[in-house]
Design a protein around this motif. Structure first.
Motif, PDB file in Angstrom:
ATOM      1  N   ALA A  90      28.103  44.502 -28.258  1.00  0.00           N
ATOM      2  CA  ALA A  90      28.458  45.313 -27.135  1.00  0.00           C
ATOM      3  C   ALA A  90      27.369  46.237 -27.194  1.00  0.00           C
ATOM      4  CB  ALA A  90      29.720  45.772 -27.078  1.00  0.00           C
ATOM      5  N   VAL A  91      27.005  46.969 -26.161  1.00  0.00           N
ATOM      6  CA  VAL A  91      25.968  47.986 -25.818  1.00  0.00           C
ATOM      7  C   VAL A  91      26.757  49.333 -25.328  1.00  0.00           C
ATOM      8  CG1 VAL A  91      24.040  48.631 -24.560  1.00  0.00           C
ATOM      9  CG2 VAL A  91      24.327  46.419 -25.171  1.00  0.00           C
ATOM     10  N   VAL A  92      26.297  50.243 -26.147  1.00  0.00           N
ATOM     11  CA  VAL A  92      26.743  51.835 -25.706  1.00  0.00           C
ATOM     12  C   VAL A  92      25.692  52.577 -25.736  1.00  0.00           C
ATOM     13  CG1 VAL A  92      27.791  53.874 -26.892  1.00  0.00           C
ATOM     14  CG2 VAL A  92      28.986  51.710 -27.096  1.00  0.00           C
ATOM     15  N   GLY A  93      25.236  52.997 -24.359  1.00  0.00           N
ATOM     16  CA  GLY A  93      23.956  53.657 -24.093  1.00  0.00           C
ATOM     17  C   GLY A  93      22.840  52.618 -23.959  1.00  0.00           C
ATOM     18  N   LEU A 147      35.028  48.705 -25.220  1.00  0.00           N
ATOM     19  CA  LEU A 147      34.193  47.878 -26.019  1.00  0.00           C
ATOM     20  C   LEU A 147      34.837  48.135 -27.546  1.00  0.00           C
ATOM     21  CD1 LEU A 147      30.769  48.395 -24.226  1.00  0.00           C
ATOM     22  CD2 LEU A 147      32.479  46.535 -23.788  1.00  0.00           C
ATOM     23  N   LEU A 148      35.077  49.263 -27.684  1.00  0.00           N
ATOM     24  CA  LEU A 148      35.201  49.682 -29.090  1.00  0.00           C
ATOM     25  C   LEU A 148      36.681  49.332 -29.744  1.00  0.00           C
ATOM     26  CD1 LEU A 148      33.744  53.350 -29.339  1.00  0.00           C
ATOM     27  CD2 LEU A 148      32.622  51.355 -29.888  1.00  0.00           C
ATOM     28  N   GLY A 160      29.824  43.002 -23.098  1.00  0.00           N
ATOM     29  CA  GLY A 160      29.799  44.126 -22.173  1.00  0.00           C
ATOM     30  C   GLY A 160      28.959  45.366 -22.502  1.00  0.00           C
ATOM     31  N   TRP A 161      28.739  46.214 -21.533  1.00  0.00           N
ATOM     32  CA  TRP A 161      27.922  47.204 -21.691  1.00  0.00           C
ATOM     33  C   TRP A 161      28.329  48.742 -21.071  1.00  0.00           C
ATOM     34  CZ3 TRP A 161      24.881  49.726 -17.883  1.00  0.00           C
ATOM     35  CH2 TRP A 161      25.041  49.277 -16.699  1.00  0.00           C
ATOM     36  N   ARG A 184      29.472  45.661 -16.842  1.00  0.00           N
ATOM     37  CA  ARG A 184      29.295  46.895 -17.209  1.00  0.00           C
ATOM     38  C   ARG A 184      30.974  47.273 -17.357  1.00  0.00           C
ATOM     39  NH1 ARG A 184      26.477  52.118 -14.065  1.00  0.00           N
ATOM     40  NH2 ARG A 184      26.930  53.525 -15.454  1.00  0.00           N
ATOM     41  N   VAL A 185      31.175  48.126 -18.210  1.00  0.00           N
ATOM     42  CA  VAL A 185      32.765  48.761 -18.361  1.00  0.00           C
ATOM     43  C   VAL A 185      32.735  50.055 -17.837  1.00  0.00           C
ATOM     44  CG1 VAL A 185      33.193  46.991 -19.889  1.00  0.00           C
ATOM     45  CG2 VAL A 185      32.511  49.322 -20.834  1.00  0.00           C
ATOM     46  N   ALA A 186      33.734  50.544 -17.542  1.00  0.00           N
ATOM     47  CA  ALA A 186      33.906  51.989 -17.186  1.00  0.00           C
ATOM     48  C   ALA A 186      34.004  53.061 -18.432  1.00  0.00           C
ATOM     49  CB  ALA A 186      34.961  52.413 -16.313  1.00  0.00           C
TER      50      ALA A 186
END
Length: 338
Positions: free
Chosen positions: A9-12, A63-64, A34-35, A56-58
């Motif tokens: 997953a992507v954070v940032g 994701l975590l 997701g990102w 994309r998630v809000a």
């Protein structure tokens, strides 16, 4: 882990390095679930164009908290990366970050404690080595004894400013960590790797704002000299790549050994051969050119295996942490803090 493939997953996505980070993992067989990023960034259009199938998630907690996700890729603004990485590790995820992974020694200390506490992987994508085929070939030659014992590395890390595409944090040293703490990590990583050193000492370090007076908190030129028990290294970093260069920077690395030397022209051979990844080898037996453009990258494949097998083949945590520490110490020296 029973699944053969890694789920990421992507954070940032504040930095465009996320494009290469995610593509590298996808090429290694990973799937992205997701990102998330905060705000509406210039980087979003490029990300969606490259990865249109990834939703994309809000809320990043979506994701975590997902038990299927193994690895979180983090390219948020530098002053958020340590906190995002710690949050992800405490949620049971391994992390791969854009550099710099930290912008202070306090953040690095908190990261070390989180790694000890959670047992998760904290890895930095040093793209000037991991995403450069000629660097991989050069390391193979060095470790094979092609130039004898390494005496010195001389590295140049010029970058194009591309002012119009840069967010506000890019020009504030307190938010991006300074030129040495940021892109200086690439050069320190290469010094330790090519000299086979576990640690080093910063001999001298400088950082200045030379050509951007309207951004006083920005540094556009820096130098580092460092040494280990066996070798010395010099690095020059800048944001002065001229517009006419057909690449974002004329990145070079020269590795001097007791029996020869290797020079890399990573991204462009000015007025010479087309393309990227040009390697020149000179030793007592030969002087030759090696085209390295088609040499496969290994970092992402190795990291996927590390996530699956709980190993440290792509990069050890000790190496990532030591590169970060030295870069932060160099930045502090340049800023007159030590």
């Amino acid at each position: 882990m029973s699944r053969p493939d890694v789920v990421v997953a992507v954070v940032g996505i504040d930095h465009r390095h996320i494009y290469g980070m995610l593509q590298g993992m996808v090429d290694a067989g990973a799937t992205c679930k997701g990102w998330w990023t905060e705000g509406e960034l210039q980087t979003i259009a490029g990300f969606v164009k490259r990865f249109p199938e990834v939703p994309r998630v809000a809320d990043r907690r979506t994701l975590l908290d997902d038990p299927d996700i193994d690895l979180v890729l983090i390219a948020s603004a530098p002053h958020h990366r340590a906190n995002h990485a710690i949050e992800a590790m405490e949620s049971g995820k391994d992390v791969m970050l854009d550099k710099p992974g930290c912008i202070s020694l306090d953040e690095l200390d908190r990261v070390k404690k989180a790694v000890d506490r959670t047992g998760r992987i904290w890895s930095l994508d040093f793209s000037e080595r991991f995403e450069v085929p000629s660097a991989l070939k050069a390391l193979e030659l060095v470790r094979g004894g092609a130039i004898g014992t390494v005496v010195q590395t001389l590295s140049m890390g010029p970058h194009r400013l591309n002012r119009a595409t840069r967010p506000a944090w890019f020009f504030d040293k307190s938010l991006y960590g300074g030129i040495l703490g940021d892109i200086g990590t690439h050069q320190i990583d290469q010094f330790l790797t090519f000299t086979g050193s576990k640690t080093a000492r910063i001999v001298t370090a400088t950082a200045r704002n030379v050509g951007n007076p309207r951004d006083p908190a920005f540094q556009d030129f820096g130098e580092i000299m460092l040494e280990s028990e066996t070798a010395r290294g010099y690095a020059r970093l800048d944001w002065f790549t001229p517009d006419a260069l057909p690449a974002w920077g004329d990145g070079r690395l020269t590795v001097l050994g007791t029996e020869g030397y290797i020079e890399l022209r990573k991204y462009v051979d000015i007025e010479g051969r087309a393309g990227s990844d040009h390697l020149f080898l000179v030793n007592n037996a030969e002087s030759r050119y090696i085209d390295c453009a088609n040499i496969p990258l290994t970092y992402f494949r190795d990291l996927a295996a590390d996530v699956a097998n709980r190993t440290q083949t792509a990069m050890t945590f000790d190496h990532a942490a030591e590169v970060t520490r030295l870069a932060l110490e160099a930045q502090m020296m340049a800023d007159g803090q030590r």
